[in-house]
Design an enzyme around this catalytic site. Structure first.
Site, short mmCIF file in Angstrom:
data_model
loop_
_atom_site.label_atom_id
_atom_site.label_comp_id
_atom_site.label_asym_id
_atom_site.label_seq_id
_atom_site.Cartn_x
_atom_site.Cartn_y
_atom_site.Cartn_z
N TRP A 1 -4.63 47.27 53.97
CA TRP A 1 -4.63 47.87 52.64
C TRP A 1 -3.54 48.93 52.50
CZ3 TRP A 1 -6.37 45.25 48.82
CH2 TRP A 1 -7.41 44.32 49.03
N ASP B 1 -6.90 56.58 49.77
CA ASP B 1 -7.65 55.41 49.33
C ASP B 1 -8.95 55.37 50.13
OD1 ASP B 1 -8.74 52.95 48.80
OD2 ASP B 1 -7.02 51.78 49.50
N LYS C 1 -17.29 48.22 46.71
CA LYS C 1 -17.70 48.19 48.11
C LYS C 1 -18.92 49.07 48.36
CE LYS C 1 -13.11 46.84 49.50
NZ LYS C 1 -13.44 45.45 49.82
#
Lengths: 368, 368
Positions: free
Chosen positions: B107, B177, B201
């Site tokens: 990511w 993040d 999530k």
């Protein structure tokens, strides 16, 4: 003390807006566990065996309703029509090119402002001097030589004006924001290259934007160093699954598409219902001896957002208040137009329109 | 013929992922009519009297959980963390500036690729040569002189690595993040200037991105002619309501925040539960005499995504298949890492971890 009730009102909201009751009932029934998925639709992977058929069915149902084939692409994106206002020029209005725009209300004005950040824009028709009371006639939409596309708005939600028929621009690709009348009537898709719509007015919950576009047109997308999420290429190549799509919204949209196909019987049948509902309301306005004054000219009247004024702002406030007491909710118009706005999208029941018309008549007699 | 059942499985999906059952039950109960609203949460205007308190409560609950005050801004956006990968540099990495990035997994690699489209990027730590098996130590994170921010990823979902403690960059603003471990433990917010997370999530359904940022840092946002939806200024000035926000997702997120505050008892309590669950699983790996091999080094083990390999790919396939028959769903790892991944987010029940650990032990004995 007010008690929170669970009684459903007639919901004239301009968006998010009323959804078909059978759809809501199915969502409710399946909420703890989507049959066969072992979990709620809110909890399942977008790459798993339960979600992928939903996405595929939603794409197929949408193409079936619109009568388009495999030369068209369906995308489910995020960020509302406002993000499309930017993505369309960022992808197509590349340096040295120009694009035509029709200025027919508050939403097209925003689309134009975003396009101007990107490149050369020609406003080929401007309805502002007429206070956005009508759409352009076919003869008033003349494309500029070399324009890369013509951008239109099929229905302006705030003013309550819409095209009486699909604009014909010949060889010029037509890009159309159809947010507030999407799937309310059949579209002659041969006249369009790219249509888009925020779901929350006529097809589902907020948080998903639908794009239906010719693959041939999408292939022209360019733009340098665009954010990956703002490139159509990203979403085409990954079939709307570059990152996690709004899975729940797509699931609800698919149920609404099923309702349109199976319960309503397609877009012709939907259109008939919408004509009937809007006619009831416009007849009430026209038959009020000038007490209720429609904002839109009769040739541009929206079937989705019926906007009208009363003799004074004081009466408008009184009207809105008394309407609420009759369980007619969300009738206050947008501040830029004033007055009343009755949004009567696909799923809005005719009984609600009848109740409003009855109330309008009574209110006029009591306050004439 | 398979019959579609409505039995809930243990859902190890990496996202969208398991949600608290009491939250799902409340959503189900209120689905046809949000009490007092006269319509479903899916149908009500974002500008109406029923939605605005939900947005305000979600903001307040989030600030309460994180222990931040009015010098912090909460935003609810769309487009996932991937859109933040672009928005952060587009707004802050203005010409002549440079930004530092930590490359600790799949990511952060994507975040870096988006930032490089915008401006000068320094990768100050790169874990790729170690196959992203650990996070950088504090001493390995040296900011470049004049960097405008340091970008980190608190938990890499695919590799299953996370920071053991919040990075301390002194005066350098840290942008993080936190998508896959958001609200799984208390954060020392004094060390951050801007954190963001895709909801799907750990805090809600797909289709909403949360941003929690210092107002002072947000005020530095610049950028020329940005798309209006990609400007933080747009969302700050309009309190996340420039256009229609993902209303349903925000409603569910607020119920999850209430669950964290009232049922769980806050982030310290949540952290204890997560430590207990992950410890059970890592102990099973460590006690397997090398049969199960964890991907992450022990100092960087994720509490959310537990990644491990078996002696062969053949056994991994067999493991996944037999696990499914035990109602342990979604254990297949990401193709880039291979093996297994057990995502055990906040709402994942300890009973599911116990069932997995029992199965792991039995499988090893049968296939050792």
């Amino acid at each position: 003390m007010t008690v929170a009730t669970t009684e459903r009102l007639f919901n004239f909201s301009a968006g998010p807006a009323v959804l078909p009751l059978p759809v809501l009932q199915q969502v409710q029934q399946e909420l703890l566990c989507l049959p066969g998925a072992g979990a709620s639709i809110l909890e399942i992977s977008h790459r798993g065996p339960a979600f992928e058929p939903i996405l595929a069915e939603a794409q197929a149902n949408l193409k079936k309703l619109l009568g388009v084939g495999d030369d068209w692409q369906v995308l489910f994106l995020q960020g509302g029509a406002t993000t499309q206002f930017s993505m369309v020029p960022m992808n197509f209005l590349t340096p040295g090119k120009s694009a035509d725009y029709i200025l027919c209300g508050a939403w097209s004005k925003k689309a134009i402002a975003e396009a101007r950040k990107v490149g050369a824009v020609n406003v080929v028709w401007d309805g502002s001097s007429e206070k956005f009371t009508r759409m352009p006639r076919q003869s008033e939409m003349r494309a500029t030589s070399g324009t890369i596309y013509m951008h239109t708005t099929s229905n302006e939600t705030i003013e309550g004006v819409c095209f009486a028929e699909d604009p014909d621009l010949g060889e010029v690709p037509v890009v159309c924001d159809t947010s507030s009348d999407f799937l309310s009537r059949p579209l002659d898709m041969s006249r369009y290259s790219f249509i888009y719509a925020g779901a929350q007015k006529n097809v589902g919950p907020a948080g998903c934007t639908l794009v239906v576009a010719r693959k041939e047109f999408l292939a022209r997308a360019g733009g340098e160093k665009l954010p990956v999420m703002l490139e159509y290429k990203t979403h085409v190549e990954n079939d709307s699954m570059y990152n996690t799509p709004p899975t729940f919204a797509i699931y609800v949209i698919n149920l609404v598409l099923r309702w349109l196909l199976n319960d309503v019987g397609g877009l012709e049948a939907m259109h008939r219902r919408n004509l009937e509902k809007s006619k009831l309301l416009y007849n009430a306005i026209d038959g009020s001896e000038g007490y209720y004054r429609g904002h839109a000219r009769s040739d541009s009247r929206s079937l989705m957002n019926v906007t009208f004024r009363l003799p004074s702002e004081e009466l408008e406030k009184k009207f809105a208040k008394e309407a609420e007491a009759r369980k007619l909710d969300g009738l206050k118009g947008h501040r830029s137009v004033g007055g009343m706005r009755a949004s009567i999208y696909n799923a809005f029941p005719i009984e609600g329109v009848q109740a409003l018309v009855t109330f309008m008549d009574e209110f006029r007699k009591a306050n004439g």
